[in-house]
Structure formats: structure tokens, C-alpha cells
Write an enzyme that holds these catalytic residues in place. Structure first.
Site, PDB file in Angstrom:
ATOM      1  N   LYS A 161      42.967  44.591  -5.286  1.00 33.58           N
ATOM      2  CA  LYS A 161      43.780  44.645  -6.591  1.00 33.58           C
ATOM      3  C   LYS A 161      45.078  45.432  -6.245  1.00 33.58           C
ATOM      4  O   LYS A 161      45.194  46.292  -5.351  1.00 33.58           O
ATOM      5  CB  LYS A 161      42.908  45.815  -7.469  1.00 33.58           C
ATOM      6  CG  LYS A 161      41.790  45.393  -7.974  1.00 33.58           C
ATOM      7  CD  LYS A 161      41.923  44.068  -9.296  1.00 33.58           C
ATOM      8  CE  LYS A 161      40.814  43.855  -9.797  1.00 33.58           C
ATOM      9  NZ  LYS A 161      40.811  42.673 -10.849  1.00 33.58           N
ATOM     10  N   ASP A 189      44.924  40.258  -6.662  1.00 33.81           N
ATOM     11  CA  ASP A 189      45.026  40.295  -8.098  1.00 33.81           C
ATOM     12  C   ASP A 189      45.990  41.238  -8.669  1.00 33.81           C
ATOM     13  O   ASP A 189      45.538  42.486  -8.774  1.00 33.81           O
ATOM     14  CB  ASP A 189      43.332  40.504  -8.525  1.00 33.81           C
ATOM     15  CG  ASP A 189      43.426  40.163 -10.306  1.00 33.81           C
ATOM     16  OD1 ASP A 189      44.401  39.741 -10.981  1.00 33.81           O
ATOM     17  OD2 ASP A 189      42.228  40.397 -10.875  1.00 33.81           O
ATOM     18  N   GLU A 215      46.071  36.129  -7.853  1.00 34.98           N
ATOM     19  CA  GLU A 215      45.454  35.939  -9.416  1.00 34.98           C
ATOM     20  C   GLU A 215      46.558  36.488 -10.373  1.00 34.98           C
ATOM     21  O   GLU A 215      47.028  37.814 -10.125  1.00 34.98           O
ATOM     22  CB  GLU A 215      44.081  36.567  -9.098  1.00 34.98           C
ATOM     23  CG  GLU A 215      43.443  36.356 -10.646  1.00 34.98           C
ATOM     24  CD  GLU A 215      41.956  37.037 -10.381  1.00 34.98           C
ATOM     25  OE1 GLU A 215      41.338  36.961  -9.300  1.00 34.98           O
ATOM     26  OE2 GLU A 215      41.434  37.134 -11.455  1.00 34.98           O
ATOM     27  N   ASP A 240      44.022  34.291 -14.769  1.00 33.14           N
ATOM     28  CA  ASP A 240      42.697  35.015 -15.336  1.00 33.14           C
ATOM     29  C   ASP A 240      43.108  35.380 -16.578  1.00 33.14           C
ATOM     30  O   ASP A 240      42.631  34.473 -17.762  1.00 33.14           O
ATOM     31  CB  ASP A 240      42.324  36.278 -14.428  1.00 33.14           C
ATOM     32  CG  ASP A 240      41.212  36.961 -14.967  1.00 33.14           C
ATOM     33  OD1 ASP A 240      40.442  36.574 -15.877  1.00 33.14           O
ATOM     34  OD2 ASP A 240      40.943  37.815 -14.364  1.00 33.14           O
ATOM     35  N   LYS A 264      35.970  33.385 -16.946  1.00 33.09           N
ATOM     36  CA  LYS A 264      34.616  34.490 -16.920  1.00 33.09           C
ATOM     37  C   LYS A 264      34.203  34.360 -18.163  1.00 33.09           C
ATOM     38  O   LYS A 264      34.597  33.856 -19.439  1.00 33.09           O
ATOM     39  CB  LYS A 264      35.594  35.783 -17.218  1.00 33.09           C
ATOM     40  CG  LYS A 264      36.252  36.323 -15.805  1.00 33.09           C
ATOM     41  CD  LYS A 264      36.621  37.708 -15.924  1.00 33.09           C
ATOM     42  CE  LYS A 264      37.648  38.013 -14.575  1.00 33.09           C
ATOM     43  NZ  LYS A 264      38.460  39.105 -14.563  1.00 33.09           N
TER      44      LYS A 264
END
Ligand code: MG
Length: 357
Positions: A161, A189, A215, A240, A264
Site C-alpha cells: 500500500k 496499490d 493498482e 480497483d 471484488k
């Protein structure tokens, strides 16, 4: 078979440590666990785990939406999935987490009724899936130590992250790459933290650390910016937050906005919509990763892993939420043993047993 009752249990589990991303920090996993009872005695389980930073949904809203849909679902055959969806869409727009909870429970019942594990009903390519593991935002030395621990646990893909500021993000990546060694894949991400120009600048500066993909570099609704980054970046770019449903996927594909799409279940409304997104992506030559919300238990993880194992266009998984839970409230499905291989139970449905007493 007919639905006779739908029960909602609100589950709150502390995480082993706070989970920080560029959008905020969570300390607990909160989820609406659904139990669908039927006139044949079969029981199906599902969950809606709203990731408030990602979807803007919350637990009270998810539970209320499930209760609203329940009114119209009593008496319906839970294996008539198209009918179940039609009823849910009429009852409430959006509310993806609530729909996912019902969708997972109906697939559990479909498998139990058919006497087959759900991964076989969905395509049956394989009965397992390998996942990465996420390193949330922390000081560089701490993230490096975590990376080292995860690699020692057998993970060979780390999802890092980012999106704090340029200097500290670069320090994070330097420390993590040194700790993980050259053979581990690293995906980044940013959770929408950058503008298109900032993203391209960061991707160039991160080049020496050999990234597998980046991402959601830009804001969810900045599709032009996303396309600009994708065109100019040597590193593959994955959406995402820009892609919730099949309609979003179509927009991204038409605009050549991404190289890879992260599906997701909690964003799209469940396994049925996820298959539509994957079909659009596959037709366009875009591969798919299956992700999860940090709030999910092994219910959501098992459902997502079943889809990922079943279909060949789903080539990556980020299904690591249960590794951060201090306790597992639900029995059955994939376990919580920390490791990259998620192996699906061979029992009918998802192998779900129910909430711990
Ligand atoms: Mg993400």
C-alpha cells in the site's frame, strides 16, 4: 426449494493490528452474516462486508438493505439465481454488499442442492488459488520487517500500500525490496492517491524496484487519467475503485483505461455479477485479479476463491483478509492458516458450517 427465513448477524472482529491505506485506517472487520433457511432443511450462508473507504457502504445500511430484500425473497427458490437478482434489484438500487451476502448464500444452497462444491459449478478449472498478502502503510522499517515475515511464511507476491508522499513512498519501497529480495513479486496499490502526472512520475521512480503492476493510481472517476497512465506506463495498470459492476468494466475496456481489472464480490453484488465482469474482460484480452475487502471473513474469501479457482481468466488473487483477523467467527470454508495456497473444501456448497456459538 423455497426460502423460509433470512437471518442477519452483525459480526465485529478486531484485526491483529490497524490496517492503514491511503484512504484511512480500520481496526475491526465488520460484516453482516446472512443465514438463509429453506423448506427442505438446507441452510445457506453468505456475508456482506462493506469496505467503507472503497464502496461508501456501511454495516447498518447493509443490514437494513438485506432486511428490505428479505420481504420479497421469502417463498422464492434460492437456486433460481436470475429471479433472486431481479427481486433484489427491484427492492433496492446499489447496496452491493447486501446483494453479495444473499448471492453467496444462494450459491451455497445451489451447491448443497446439487451435491457439488461451488468451484465446480462455476467452471471447475482448479480447486485452489494462490493469493498475495498485503503490507499496509506503516514506517518503512516496519513494512520491511513485515515483508520479511510474509516471505518467510511462503508468500511470493506482496501487495504494498502506498500514496502518502513521494519521499516516504520511495523509502518504503526501497526498504521492502531489500527485505523481500529480488525473486518476490511486488504489486503496488495507491488507492486513488495520485493524479495521472504524479502516478507516471512515481512509476518511473519505482522502476528500479521491478513492480509487477500498479493498482488504482488515480481517483476512481478519473477514467481519462487512468487511460493516460495505462498508455504511458511500462508497468501494467489495474483498476480497483474505478470498476464496481459489469457496466463499469465495459466503460474501462472501451476507453482502454486498464491492463487488468480487480473484481471484488463486495463491490459488484456477488458471484453472478463477477462472472459478467470477467466475461467482458476475457473477451477483451484483459486478465482479472480477485480482491477482497479488509473487512471480510472466510465466508467472502471462500466465495471469491471458488470463482478464482474455477475460471482461467482470473490469474491473480488478493484474498488475504482472514490473515489479519484476531479471531475467525465462522466455521467451514477455507481456513485461516497463513499461507499463499487457498484450498477449497470438497463438500457441497462452500463447505460452510455456520457461526461459532
Ligand atoms: Mg485496491
Amino acid at each position: 426449494m423455497k426460502i423460509t427465513n433470512i437471518k442477519v448477524d452483525r459480526v465485529k472482529v478486531p484485526l491483529t493490528e490497524p490496517f492503514r491505506i491511503s484512504l484511512g485506517v480500520i481496526t475491526h472487520a465488520e460484516s453482516a452474516v446472512v443465514t438463509i433457511e429453506t423448506d427442505e432443511g438446507l441452510v445457506g450462508y453468505g456475508e456482506g462486508a462493506p469496505g467503507v473507504f472503497v464502496s461508501g457502504e456501511n454495516l447498518p445500511g447493509t443490514a437494513a438493505s438485506i432486511e428490505l430484500m428479505t420481504r420479497d425473497l421469502i417463498g422464492v427458490d434460492p437456486t433460481d439465481l436470475e429471479k433472486v437478482y431481479w427481486i433484489m434489484d427491484k427492492a433496492t438500487a446499489h447496496a452491493h454488499c447486501a446483494k453479495t451476502a444473499i448471492d453467496i448464500a444462494c450459491h451455497d444452497l445451489l451447491g448443497k442442492r446439487a451435491g457439488l462444491p461451488v468451484y465446480k459449478l462455476l467452471g471447475g478449472l482448479s480447486n485452489s488459488m494462490e493469493t498475495d498478502v498485503t503490507i499496509p502503510i506503516n514506517p518503512p522499517e516496519y513494512m520491511a520487517q513485515k515483508a520479511k515475515e510474509r516471505v518467510a511464511q511462503g508468500f511470493d507476491v506482496l501487495k504494498v500500500k502506498m500514496g502518502v508522499d513521494e519521499a516516504s513512498d520511495l523509502a518504503r519501497m526501497k526498504a521492502i525490496r531489500e527485505a523481500a529480495g529480488p525473486d518476490v513479486k511486488i504489486r503496488v496499490d495507491a488507492n486513488q492517491a495520485w493524479t495521472a502526472k504524479e502516478a507516471l512520475n512515481m512509476i518511473a521512480k519505482l522502476d528500479e524496484y521491478d513492480l509487477e503492476l500498479v493498482e488504482q493510481p488515480v481517483k476512481a472517476d478519473d477514467l481519462e487519467g487512468l487511460a493516460q497512465v495505462t498508455r504511458a506506463s511500462r508497468v501494467p495498470i489495474m483498476s480497483d475503485e474505478s470498476c464496481f459492476t459489469a457496466k463499469d468494466a465495459l466503460k474501462l475496456i472501451r476507453g482502454r483505461c486498464v491492463d487488468i481489472v480487480n473484481i471484488k464480490l463486495m463491490k459488484c453484488g456477488g458471484l453472478r455479477e463477477a462472472q459478467k465482469i470477467n466475461a467482458i474482460c476475457e473477451a477483451a484480452g484483459v486478465s482479472v485479479m480477485l480482491g477482497c475487502m479488509a473487512e471480510e471473513t472466510n465466508i467472502g474469501i471462500t466465495a471469491a476463491a471458488s470463482l478464482g479457482a474455477a475460471l482461467k481468466n482470473i490469474t491473480r488473487a488478493d484474498l488475504d483478509a482472514t490473515f489479519s483477523l484476531a479471531d475467525l467467527p465462522f466455521q467451514g470454508g477455507v481456513g485461516r492458516e497463513v499461507g499463499k495456497l487457498l484450498t477449497l473444501p470438497e463438500e457441497p456448497g462452500f463447505g460452510f458450517k455456520g457461526l461459532k456459538a
